[in-house]
Write a protein that holds these residues in place. Structure first.
Motif, PDB file in Angstrom:
ATOM      1  N   VAL A   5       0.842  -1.207   0.000  1.00 45.64           N
ATOM      2  CA  VAL A   5       0.000   0.000   0.000  1.00 45.64           C
ATOM      3  C   VAL A   5       0.871   1.249   0.000  1.00 45.64           C
ATOM      4  CG1 VAL A   5      -1.694   1.331   1.323  1.00 45.64           C
ATOM      5  CG2 VAL A   5      -1.956  -1.146   1.086  1.00 45.64           C
ATOM      6  N   SER A  23       2.033  -2.169  -7.752  1.00 39.37           N
ATOM      7  CA  SER A  23       2.875  -2.312  -6.566  1.00 39.37           C
ATOM      8  C   SER A  23       3.065  -3.785  -6.200  1.00 39.37           C
ATOM      9  CB  SER A  23       2.250  -1.550  -5.392  1.00 39.37           C
ATOM     10  OG  SER A  23       3.001  -1.751  -4.206  1.00 39.37           O
ATOM     11  N   GLU A  52      -5.251   0.339  -9.600  1.00 35.71           N
ATOM     12  CA  GLU A  52      -4.198   0.165 -10.596  1.00 35.71           C
ATOM     13  C   GLU A  52      -2.817   0.345  -9.965  1.00 35.71           C
ATOM     14  OE1 GLU A  52      -2.646  -0.582 -14.420  1.00 35.71           O
ATOM     15  OE2 GLU A  52      -4.529  -1.010 -13.401  1.00 35.71           O
ATOM     16  N   ALA A  53      -2.686   1.360  -9.103  1.00 35.89           N
ATOM     17  CA  ALA A  53      -1.415   1.587  -8.424  1.00 35.89           C
ATOM     18  C   ALA A  53      -1.062   0.416  -7.513  1.00 35.89           C
ATOM     19  CB  ALA A  53      -1.479   2.883  -7.614  1.00 35.89           C
ATOM     20  N   LEU A  54      -2.058  -0.114  -6.812  1.00 33.75           N
ATOM     21  CA  LEU A  54      -1.827  -1.247  -5.909  1.00 33.75           C
ATOM     22  C   LEU A  54      -1.463  -2.500  -6.695  1.00 33.75           C
ATOM     23  CD1 LEU A  54      -1.843  -2.370  -3.035  1.00 33.75           C
ATOM     24  CD2 LEU A  54      -4.290  -2.807  -3.284  1.00 33.75           C
ATOM     25  N   THR A  55      -2.120  -2.692  -7.846  1.00 31.86           N
ATOM     26  CA  THR A  55      -1.804  -3.850  -8.679  1.00 31.86           C
ATOM     27  C   THR A  55      -0.361  -3.802  -9.149  1.00 31.86           C
ATOM     28  OG1 THR A  55      -4.093  -4.016  -9.446  1.00 31.86           O
ATOM     29  CG2 THR A  55      -2.401  -5.102 -10.775  1.00 31.86           C
ATOM     30  N   TRP A  87       3.901   1.707  -1.321  1.00 29.67           N
ATOM     31  CA  TRP A  87       4.395   1.966  -2.674  1.00 29.67           C
ATOM     32  C   TRP A  87       3.261   2.382  -3.608  1.00 29.67           C
ATOM     33  CZ3 TRP A  87       9.189   2.761  -4.161  1.00 29.67           C
ATOM     34  CH2 TRP A  87      10.249   2.266  -3.385  1.00 29.67           C
ATOM     35  N   ALA A  88       2.071   1.809  -3.419  1.00 30.90           N
ATOM     36  CA  ALA A  88       0.929   2.193  -4.255  1.00 30.90           C
ATOM     37  C   ALA A  88       0.615   3.672  -4.091  1.00 30.90           C
ATOM     38  CB  ALA A  88      -0.287   1.339  -3.902  1.00 30.90           C
ATOM     39  N   PHE A 110      -6.361   3.988  -7.679  1.00 29.83           N
ATOM     40  CA  PHE A 110      -5.649   3.353  -6.566  1.00 29.83           C
ATOM     41  C   PHE A 110      -5.508   1.852  -6.781  1.00 29.83           C
ATOM     42  CE2 PHE A 110      -5.567   1.178  -2.447  1.00 29.83           C
ATOM     43  CZ  PHE A 110      -4.389   1.713  -1.930  1.00 29.83           C
ATOM     44  N   TYR A 155       3.029   5.607  -6.135  1.00 24.67           N
ATOM     45  CA  TYR A 155       2.748   5.537  -7.570  1.00 24.67           C
ATOM     46  C   TYR A 155       1.478   6.288  -7.962  1.00 24.67           C
ATOM     47  CZ  TYR A 155       6.024   1.561  -7.404  1.00 24.67           C
ATOM     48  OH  TYR A 155       7.114   0.754  -7.221  1.00 24.67           O
ATOM     49  N   LEU A 156       0.531   6.404  -7.045  1.00 26.52           N
ATOM     50  CA  LEU A 156      -0.802   6.910  -7.362  1.00 26.52           C
ATOM     51  C   LEU A 156      -0.807   8.250  -8.123  1.00 26.52           C
ATOM     52  CD1 LEU A 156      -3.830   6.509  -7.164  1.00 26.52           C
ATOM     53  CD2 LEU A 156      -3.771   7.544  -4.879  1.00 26.52           C
TER      54      LEU A 156
END
Length: 290
Positions: free
Chosen positions: A73, A108, A103-106, A75-76, A101, A79-80
């Motif tokens: 989370v 990550s 997409e960012a978590l994926t 790192w997500a 979010f 990236y977000l």
């Protein structure tokens, strides 16, 4: 909002890595977050006594899962702010159809597990530099988790060996130091148990999580077998031989230290004396003394 997301992500990553450091790399220390996980899973397991023997493995798995979740989370969140412009998507993938979010978590999780699916590739220079760092973090976390299990099992083996030894001695009547045993034999017996319990105490200091591992088989439970160690201590202290009494005094000090460690590190185990604390520890494991 971008700055808040990035700062929040950094905080989560630092919290997780700090907890990993204190739990795995500092002898006699456990991260605060991991301690909360231990206590929480222990409290839940104690409500279901039939499942308490699987609490130890579940505790370790839960702690590792919390570390992974915080790092992923974290790192997500970093990236977000760069979703979707900071990434290149393969043909057929429409970034607009995914929540930012998610997409960012994926991404990550893909980077953390070093899967490298290739459907989403960072093109922003900063993200291109950070993604390999997350992969390195994931590799380090995997190595740390494996080494953690490697540290625990030798300690658990020593603890079980002490339980087997003490139980066998009690069944043979040795823990009462009968007159048929010479003073030299009695000293050797007391000293052997003292060394074994000193090793168990050191294991508990360095790997506090082994306390949460309980035994379904009572004969393998060191907390239950400590009743026999106290019996041996009392018999040695009351022996006519000065050498045996001296060995008994050492055993008594080691048992006192073990009780101190238990009472200090596990607040739910209380007692007014060494005997009371060790009895309470056995009771918390579901192995009451007879």
């Amino acid at each position: 909002m971008s700055a808040v997301s990035i700062v929040g992500g950094i905080i989560l990553i630092v919290v997780a890595l700090n907890d990993v450091f204190h739990t795995l790399l500092r002898p006699s220390a456990t991260g605060r977050l991991t301690t909360l996980v231990f206590r929480g899973t222990w409290a839940i397991a104690r409500r279901r006594a039939t499942r308490i023997h699987i609490n130890g493995p579940l505790t370790v798995v839960a702690a590792i899962a919390v570390w992974i979740a915080l790092i992923a989370v974290g790192w997500a969140l970093i990236y977000l702010p760069h979703i979707p412009d900071g990434f290149s998507y393969s043909a057929g993938v429409d970034p607009a159809s995914y929540h930012g979010f998610v997409e960012a978590l994926t991404f990550s999780l893909v980077a953390l597990t070093t899967l490298g699916l290739g459907d989403v590739v960072p093109i922003d220079p900063v993200i291109r530099a950070l993604a390999p760092l997350e992969a390195l973090t994931g590799f380090a976390l995997l190595s740390a988790a494996v080494s953690w299990f490697m540290q625990l099992h030798p300690a658990l083996t020593r603890r079980r060996a002490v339980a087997i030894e003490l139980t066998a001695m009690s069944e043979a009547g040795i823990t009462r130091l009968p007159d048929s045993i010479s003073s030299a034999q009695a000293v050797a017996i007391v000293e052997s148990i003292s060394r074994s319990l000193a090793a168990v105490t050191a294991d508990l200091v360095q790997n506090a999580e082994i306390f949460y591992f309980t035994e379904k088989d009572e004969r393998l439970s060191s907390s239950r077998a400590l009743a026999y160690a106290l019996q041996l201590r009392d018999a040695a202290l009351a022996a006519p031989s000065a050498d045996v009494r001296a060995a008994g005094a050492v055993l008594a000090r080691i048992l006192d230290e073990l009780a101190r460690v238990v009472a200090t590190r596990f607040s739910h185990v209380t007692g007014a004396s060494t005997d009371d604390i060790l009895r309470a520890a056995a009771g918390s494991h579901g192995h009451a003394w007879s």
